[in-house]
Design an enzyme around this catalytic site. Structure first.
Site, PDB file in Angstrom:
ATOM      1  N   GLY A  64       0.804  -1.219   0.000  1.00 34.93           N
ATOM      2  CA  GLY A  64       0.000   0.000   0.000  1.00 34.93           C
ATOM      3  C   GLY A  64       0.833   1.263   0.000  1.00 34.93           C
ATOM      4  N   GLY A  65       2.147   1.122   0.158  1.00 36.85           N
ATOM      5  CA  GLY A  65       3.032   2.289   0.172  1.00 36.85           C
ATOM      6  C   GLY A  65       2.976   3.082   1.460  1.00 36.85           C
ATOM      7  N   SER A 131      -3.733   2.473   9.252  1.00 31.27           N
ATOM      8  CA  SER A 131      -3.535   2.651   7.810  1.00 31.27           C
ATOM      9  C   SER A 131      -4.520   1.844   6.985  1.00 31.27           C
ATOM     10  CB  SER A 131      -2.107   2.226   7.444  1.00 31.27           C
ATOM     11  OG  SER A 131      -1.895   0.857   7.810  1.00 31.27           O
ATOM     12  N   GLU A 133      -7.153   2.209   5.238  1.00 32.44           N
ATOM     13  CA  GLU A 133      -7.649   2.606   3.928  1.00 32.44           C
ATOM     14  C   GLU A 133      -6.614   2.476   2.816  1.00 32.44           C
ATOM     15  OE1 GLU A 133      -8.616   6.796   3.533  1.00 32.44           O
ATOM     16  OE2 GLU A 133      -7.479   7.242   5.342  1.00 32.44           O
ATOM     17  N   THR A 143       5.234  -6.790   7.920  1.00 33.31           N
ATOM     18  CA  THR A 143       5.649  -5.929   9.035  1.00 33.31           C
ATOM     19  C   THR A 143       5.196  -6.448  10.394  1.00 33.31           C
ATOM     20  OG1 THR A 143       3.687  -4.542   8.726  1.00 33.31           O
ATOM     21  CG2 THR A 143       5.713  -3.838   7.628  1.00 33.31           C
ATOM     22  N   ARG A 144       4.518  -7.575  10.411  1.00 30.74           N
ATOM     23  CA  ARG A 144       3.985  -8.135  11.668  1.00 30.74           C
ATOM     24  C   ARG A 144       3.058  -7.109  12.330  1.00 30.74           C
ATOM     25  NH1 ARG A 144       6.035 -12.776  14.067  1.00 30.74           N
ATOM     26  NH2 ARG A 144       5.332 -13.141  16.188  1.00 30.74           N
ATOM     27  N   SER A 146      -0.284  -4.808  13.668  1.00 30.40           N
ATOM     28  CA  SER A 146      -1.263  -4.878  14.746  1.00 30.40           C
ATOM     29  C   SER A 146      -2.399  -3.920  14.424  1.00 30.40           C
ATOM     30  CB  SER A 146      -0.625  -4.504  16.084  1.00 30.40           C
ATOM     31  OG  SER A 146      -1.556  -4.578  17.145  1.00 30.40           O
ATOM     32  N   GLY A 199      11.618 -12.480   0.656  1.00 29.85           N
ATOM     33  CA  GLY A 199      10.838 -12.840  -0.516  1.00 29.85           C
ATOM     34  C   GLY A 199       9.598 -11.985  -0.648  1.00 29.85           C
ATOM     35  N   TYR A 405       2.151   4.870  21.856  1.00 29.33           N
ATOM     36  CA  TYR A 405       2.377   5.693  20.670  1.00 29.33           C
ATOM     37  C   TYR A 405       2.799   7.091  21.121  1.00 29.33           C
ATOM     38  CZ  TYR A 405       0.827   3.872  16.094  1.00 29.33           C
ATOM     39  OH  TYR A 405       0.733   3.255  14.882  1.00 29.33           O
TER      40      TYR A 405
END
Length: 506
Positions: A64-65, A131, A133, A143-144, A146, A199, A405
């Site tokens: 998704g960038g 993220s 959307e 990225t594992r 959550s 990969g 956060y």
């Protein structure tokens, strides 16, 4: 589909860190992908990887960038050809098994499409990262990741039953879709968190559930952040955490309050005045100290009502005051706005970003306070003239600790190198986190931004084990963000493209 267009190459050459956004708007990238390829199937990915292996080409998977770890940036000193492998066309739900409550999806499917398509069937996987959307299934696995509702549905590793990944030596897969097995070290776990270094993830089977009958938001105001953290810890200790529960500090509460739309009701100012009087005068809360916990309950009507009563009883033990469902709703969706606010701020010379960690309960308060102090001190050391914005929130909770956060930002007016200054401050905050027993990352991953700390976090032996696995699967070693294969062939861009078309990747 293959593109050599500059616009496509630049778009695929960066993620969403504030450093990268700054470069997009005001600077430049020293290196971007040489071409972009959009595979349409697992078989096409196998062909692309095989040809890349033969012609010594670097592949960087692109979901998704939304990476906030620098994973998509191309190393400036990389002399080999770099291909960005955009997975967006691999966006199918391949099958849904209602009897076993499993769903198989291609890795390029975007989060909001997963949510929308499964909800149309009365189903959900329950994974809702900030993220949602834009991010993709493959990115979640790599990225594992959550999500906001992990308390009920788990993190991505808890949902994953089977994953398929194409490597330089073939495809990693599993023979069966079973709830658990014991067949030695779990190779599938190596795929989780591999960040494209081993990969390309092409598809996955995940657990799913029926949609909850009732969704209800709630919120409580606490007199201090310390009281709020104690409430969160007690909820976790009693194992009655709602689908989502978040505690925001006073700074973030004030930010959210300032973003509330103005009400057209002429009586709204009067009502708001009574609310303020009730909190500050009747309960004696100080406006500069209060914090807010927002929550989301899911289940049937009776379950939600009982759960809400239990949470209210715990909140009362810590002087919590019910702040209503509307504030809970606004708090839940505030997180989706943060990235937009950050990008908006860039237009006005304001640089901001978030970073996260996980930490034991015993260190939550200490870490929050220390990191804020470190950011303020680092801003002063860097010559920033105006006071920075620094806030935190406690999000995902566990029996033994929580995810924290941090948000911080500053005006870069008068600063010669905003990106370098920001990186200096962020690195100082990360050093403080690690010194206080926090993790390098809870779910953002390592990427290029945090790789300098990785060896110290996993030990020398662990780091060498990772290097060995990568060498075995890719025939080359690179940083933990881009899958690397060997050298550039003569006329690599056009030659590789022609071979891919002959191999069925037109």
């Amino acid at each position: 589909k293959v593109s050599f267009e500059p616009q496509d190459r630049i778009f695929h050459g960066h993620g969403h860190t504030c450093q990268e956004i700054y470069k997009v708007r005001f600077g430049q990238f020293q290196r971007v992908p040489d071409c972009v390829i959009w595979p349409k199937s697992h078989e096409e990915v196998e062909v692309i990887v095989r040809l890349a292996n033969e012609h010594d080409v670097v592949i960087i998977p692109f979901g998704g960038g939304t990476s906030v770890s620098g994973a998509l940036e191309c190393p400036a000193n990389e002399r080999r050809m770099i291909v960005s492998l955009d997975m967006h066309l691999m966006n199918k739900i391949k099958w849904v098994d209602r009897e076993n409550m499993l769903v198989c999806m291609e890795a390029g499917i975007i989060g909001q499409d997963v949510k929308r398509r499964l909800e149309a069937l009365g189903l959900t996987i329950g994974h809702e990262p900030d993220s949602l959307e834009f991010s993709s299934l493959g990115g979640w696995i790599a990225t594992r990741a959550s999500g906001m509702k992990r308390s009920v549905y788990g993190n991505i590793e808890d949902m994953l039953v089977r994953v398929k990944m194409v490597t330089g030596v073939g495809t990693i897969d599993r023979a069966c879709d079973v709830p658990r097995l014991s067949i030695g070290p779990d190779v599938q776990q190596m795929v989780l968190g591999s960040e494209g270094a081993l990969g390309v993830v092409t598809e996955a089977v995940l657990r799913m559930r029926e949609l909850p009958q009732v969704t209800q938001y709630g919120s409580f105001i606490f007199p201090t952040f310390e009281m709020g953290v104690s409430f969160m810890h007690e909820v976790s200790r009693r194992r009655c955490t709602p689908a989502s529960i978040r505690l925001v500090d006073n700074e973030q509460f004030q930010l959210g309050h300032s973003l509330k739309p103005q009400k057209k009701n002429p009586f709204a100012p009067i009502v708001d005045g009574f609310k303020k009087f009730y909190i500050t005068k009747w309960h004696g809360f100080q406006p500069t100290d209060i914090c807010v916990a927002t929550m989301l309950f899911e289940g049937n009507k009776e379950e939600v009502a009982a759960h809400a009563r239990r949470i209210a009883a715990i909140a009362q033990q810590f002087r919590g005051v019910d702040a209503g469902e509307e504030n809970g709703y606004r708090g839940y969706f505030l997180t989706f706005m943060i990235a937009y606010l950050r990008d908006f701020g860039v237009r006005f010379s304001y640089m901001a970003e978030s970073f996260e960690t996980s930490v034991p309960w015993s260190n939550v308060l200490l870490l929050c306070e220390a990191v804020k102090r470190r950011v303020h001190a680092s801003c002063k050391e860097a010559g920033i003239q105006t006071a920075p914005f620094v806030s935190c929130r406690v999000t995902q909770t566990y029996d033994t600790g929580a995810c924290v956060y941090f948000y911080f930002g500053f005006s870069w007016k008068g600063i010669k190198d905003p990106v370098g200054t920001f990186t200096f401050i962020e690195d100082a905050a990360r050093d403080e986190i690690l010194a206080l027993g926090g993790s390098l990352s809870h779910h953002h991953g390592v990427g290029k931004h945090r790789r300098k700390w990785l060896r110290g976090q996993v030990s020398d032996a662990g780091f060498e084990a990772l290097r060995s696995v990568k060498a075995a699967l890719t025939h080359a070693m690179s940083s933990a963000t881009a899958t690397s294969w060997a050298r550039v062939a003569t006329d690599p861009r056009r030659g590789l493209a022609r071979r891919m078309r002959r191999g069925g990747c037109a």
